[in-house]
Design a protein around this motif. Structure first.
Motif, PDB file in Angstrom:
ATOM      1  N   ARG A 176       0.810  -1.227   0.000  1.00 17.42           N
ATOM      2  CA  ARG A 176       0.000   0.000   0.000  1.00 17.42           C
ATOM      3  C   ARG A 176       0.842   1.275   0.000  1.00 17.42           C
ATOM      4  NH1 ARG A 176      -4.481  -1.703   4.628  1.00 17.42           N
ATOM      5  NH2 ARG A 176      -5.337  -3.526   3.496  1.00 17.42           N
ATOM      6  N   TYR A 177       2.133   1.152   0.197  1.00 21.39           N
ATOM      7  CA  TYR A 177       2.998   2.339   0.215  1.00 21.39           C
ATOM      8  C   TYR A 177       2.990   2.980  -1.177  1.00 21.39           C
ATOM      9  CZ  TYR A 177       5.616  -1.897  -0.822  1.00 21.39           C
ATOM     10  OH  TYR A 177       5.985  -3.117  -1.294  1.00 21.39           O
ATOM     11  N   ARG A 178       3.019   4.313  -1.174  1.00 21.13           N
ATOM     12  CA  ARG A 178       2.776   5.066  -2.408  1.00 21.13           C
ATOM     13  C   ARG A 178       4.064   5.556  -3.067  1.00 21.13           C
ATOM     14  NH1 ARG A 178      -1.162   9.198   0.402  1.00 21.13           N
ATOM     15  NH2 ARG A 178       0.317   8.640   2.060  1.00 21.13           N
ATOM     16  N   LEU A 179       4.045   5.520  -4.376  1.00 12.95           N
ATOM     17  CA  LEU A 179       5.106   6.065  -5.217  1.00 12.95           C
ATOM     18  C   LEU A 179       4.455   6.982  -6.239  1.00 12.95           C
ATOM     19  CD1 LEU A 179       7.023   2.723  -5.935  1.00 12.95           C
ATOM     20  CD2 LEU A 179       7.539   4.380  -4.141  1.00 12.95           C
ATOM     21  N   GLN A 180       5.251   7.853  -6.829  1.00 11.87           N
ATOM     22  CA  GLN A 180       4.716   8.790  -7.816  1.00 11.87           C
ATOM     23  C   GLN A 180       5.640   8.836  -9.030  1.00 11.87           C
ATOM     24  OE1 GLN A 180       3.475  12.332  -5.884  1.00 11.87           O
ATOM     25  NE2 GLN A 180       2.705  13.343  -7.721  1.00 11.87           N
ATOM     26  N   PRO A 181       5.717   7.743  -9.790  1.00 13.77           N
ATOM     27  CA  PRO A 181       6.674   7.658 -10.900  1.00 13.77           C
ATOM     28  C   PRO A 181       6.470   8.785 -11.907  1.00 13.77           C
ATOM     29  CG  PRO A 181       5.660   5.528 -10.467  1.00 13.77           C
ATOM     30  CD  PRO A 181       4.885   6.539  -9.684  1.00 13.77           C
ATOM     31  N   VAL A 182       7.591   9.315 -12.398  1.00 10.72           N
ATOM     32  CA  VAL A 182       7.549  10.382 -13.399  1.00 10.72           C
ATOM     33  C   VAL A 182       8.229   9.883 -14.667  1.00 10.72           C
ATOM     34  CG1 VAL A 182       9.680  11.423 -12.483  1.00 10.72           C
ATOM     35  CG2 VAL A 182       8.132  12.787 -13.912  1.00 10.72           C
ATOM     36  N   HIS A 183       7.576  10.132 -15.795  1.00 12.66           N
ATOM     37  CA  HIS A 183       8.140   9.688 -17.069  1.00 12.66           C
ATOM     38  C   HIS A 183       9.380  10.504 -17.398  1.00 12.66           C
ATOM     39  CE1 HIS A 183       8.514   8.633 -21.321  1.00 12.66           C
ATOM     40  NE2 HIS A 183       7.762   7.586 -21.041  1.00 12.66           N
ATOM     41  N   VAL A 184      10.383   9.838 -17.978  1.00  6.55           N
ATOM     42  CA  VAL A 184      11.649  10.510 -18.248  1.00  6.55           C
ATOM     43  C   VAL A 184      11.467  11.696 -19.193  1.00  6.55           C
ATOM     44  CG1 VAL A 184      12.277   8.989 -20.192  1.00  6.55           C
ATOM     45  CG2 VAL A 184      14.081  10.090 -18.819  1.00  6.55           C
ATOM     46  N   GLU A 185      10.490  11.628 -20.100  1.00  8.38           N
ATOM     47  CA  GLU A 185      10.269  12.754 -21.013  1.00  8.38           C
ATOM     48  C   GLU A 185       9.830  14.001 -20.253  1.00  8.38           C
ATOM     49  OE1 GLU A 185       7.491  11.567 -23.970  1.00  8.38           O
ATOM     50  OE2 GLU A 185       8.848  10.117 -24.923  1.00  8.38           O
ATOM     51  N   ASP A 186       9.021  13.822 -19.216  1.00 10.57           N
ATOM     52  CA  ASP A 186       8.576  14.965 -18.423  1.00 10.57           C
ATOM     53  C   ASP A 186       9.720  15.537 -17.599  1.00 10.57           C
ATOM     54  OD1 ASP A 186       5.915  14.877 -19.337  1.00 10.57           O
ATOM     55  OD2 ASP A 186       5.430  13.304 -17.905  1.00 10.57           O
ATOM     56  N   LEU A 187      10.547  14.663 -17.036  1.00 14.46           N
ATOM     57  CA  LEU A 187      11.706  15.151 -16.292  1.00 14.46           C
ATOM     58  C   LEU A 187      12.666  15.884 -17.215  1.00 14.46           C
ATOM     59  CD1 LEU A 187      13.423  15.342 -13.744  1.00 14.46           C
ATOM     60  CD2 LEU A 187      14.379  13.096 -14.307  1.00 14.46           C
ATOM     61  N   VAL A 188      12.916  15.339 -18.389  1.00 18.45           N
ATOM     62  CA  VAL A 188      13.824  15.979 -19.350  1.00 18.45           C
ATOM     63  C   VAL A 188      13.262  17.327 -19.799  1.00 18.45           C
ATOM     64  CG1 VAL A 188      14.749  15.792 -21.690  1.00 18.45           C
ATOM     65  CG2 VAL A 188      14.901  13.850 -20.119  1.00 18.45           C
TER      66      VAL A 188
END
Length: 424
Positions: A176-188
């Motif tokens: 149940r622990y939460r993560l918030q993955p970000v796509h590499v294109e958005d980070l770039v």
């Protein structure tokens, strides 16, 4: 602009490099080796490659001179051949201080979500130390602290995809622990904006996808990409996970370290408001970002087979170890009788029995450790073919034996070939 980029042969840095080149910037890249994953891989227009070891700044600091901006995209998730202090703190601080001396107009640091006042792991603490030093120097800067970054050629999400592909997926704790993955294109995209926009300075900001998801939900999204309704999960108690992590820490190899387990339990999500306000866009959700890259049949096969790489290697290693140990210590008389039936007796029989047994034990140990698997696989195939040919000539009736002492060699050869392919 003239930009000095570190980490250009890594996952995030490689995407940053291509984006900067597409925007017309001249980029100097630091790479520590040559070859297809080193300097030769940076053969792009407007790119100059500099060879140097990141953790030895004296080998490359002089090249920072003459640039308008610096981007640091170097990071490690596990200490293997380098330590967090050297990679996350000492080398970046040397880079930032040299950038100030060189009069660089902007420094962009790719840090990590969690490298804040609540940081507890060495991974986060060493990132935070570099971030704080950069903020103290007085040079214009932007520190981006992304959550888990995924996209083409990543490692973490590829591993998670392989978990979701299995008939039963082991999950640490309750999932149940939460993560918030970000796509590499958005980070770039954020990195490029940080480099190009003068109004983005003196800024430390967290970056994540559009929404946080539980680990269970992330696995279900990945399972749907593989054509499954959801991932069937086996929730492993934290106590057992801690034991697994302790073993990983002790031997230096394994599925998860103690620090990684602690970071999972801490969770990894953020408030996107400050980022959206300053950068003017909202990163994609994990569902949308995952769909940006079509999943090929090769990707699906890779996901299904990858988790079986180590079990297959260990099973092959077990065969060699068991055969060697039994022959040398528990079935010596039977071994000599078999050798006598094919004409090997006396001192030659001693050499053949014990020499072969000890060699098989050594072969099993080397296989279990994953040492030079292509060479070991070739040796194993040669031995099996040789043993089979000798026994077929001397005792052809073994092919009709109900326990299949020779017929079992056929699937074993297939297993070794598969092991070599997966290890490669």
């Amino acid at each position: 602009m003239r930009i000095f980029l570190t980490g250009a042969t890594g996952f995030i840095g490689g995407h940053v490099l291509r984006a900067l080149v597409e925007r017309g910037h001249q980029v100097t890249c630091l790479a520590r080796r040559r070859g297809v994953r080193g300097i030769e891989a940076l053969a792009l227009p407007s790119v100059r490659a500099v060879e140097g070891e990141f953790t030895r700044p004296e080998t490359w600091l002089e090249h920072v001179q003459g640039h308008d901006a610096v981007v640091n995209a170097v990071g490690i998730i596990r200490e293997a051949g380098a330590d967090f202090e050297a990679v996350h703190t000492r080398a970046p601080v040397a880079l930032f201080e040299e950038a100030k001396r060189a009069g660089v107009a902007k420094v962009v640091q790719i840090s990590a979500l969690g490298a804040d006042e609540r940081a507890a792991s060495r991974y986060h603490l060493t990132k935070r130390a570099a971030d704080r030093r950069l903020a103290e120097l007085g040079v214009p800067y932007v520190v981006l602290r992304p959550s888990l970054v995924y996209g083409p050629q990543d490692h973490s999400m590829t591993f998670f995809l392989s978990l979701a592909a299995q008939p039963l997926t082991p999950v640490p704790g309750d999932g149940r622990y939460r993560l918030q993955p970000v796509h590499v294109e958005d980070l770039v995209r954020a990195v490029v904006l940080a480099v190009e926009r003068d109004d983005l300075r003196g800024l430390t900001v967290d970056v994540g996808g559009a929404a946080a998801l539980s680990f269970d939900e992330i696995l279900d999204v990945l399972a749907r990409r593989l054509g499954k309704r959801r991932a069937r999960k086996l929730h492993v108690p934290w106590g057992l996970m801690k034991l697994t992590a302790a073993v990983t820490d002790a031997v230096g190899r394994g599925p998860i370290t103690g620090e990684e387990l602690d970071m999972l339990r801490r969770e990894n999500f953020c408030d996107l408001g400050p980022f959206v306000e300053r950068f003017g866009f909202r990163p994609a959700s994990f569902e949308v970002g995952s769909a940006r890259t079509p999943l090929t049949e090769a990707d699906a096969w890779h996901a299904r087979l990858t988790p079986w790489r180590v079990p297959l290697r260990l099973s092959v290693a077990f065969i060699w170890l068991a055969t060697g140990v039994v022959s040398a210590f528990f079935a010596v008389d039977e071994g000599f009788r078999l050798l006598a039936r094919i004409g090997i007796t006396g001192a030659l029989a001693d050499v053949a029995l014990y020499g072969t047994s000890y060699f098989e034990i050594a072969l099993g140990l080397a296989t279990a450790l994953g040492w030079r698997m292509r060479l070991l696989g070739a040796v194993q195939i040669a031995l099996i073919v040789g043993f089979t040919a000798i026994l077929s000539a001397g005792m052809p009736e073994l092919w009709l034996h109900p326990f299949g002492p020779l017929t079992k060699n056929v699937p074993l050869l297939g297993a070794i070939v598969a092991m070599m392919a997966l290890e490669r």
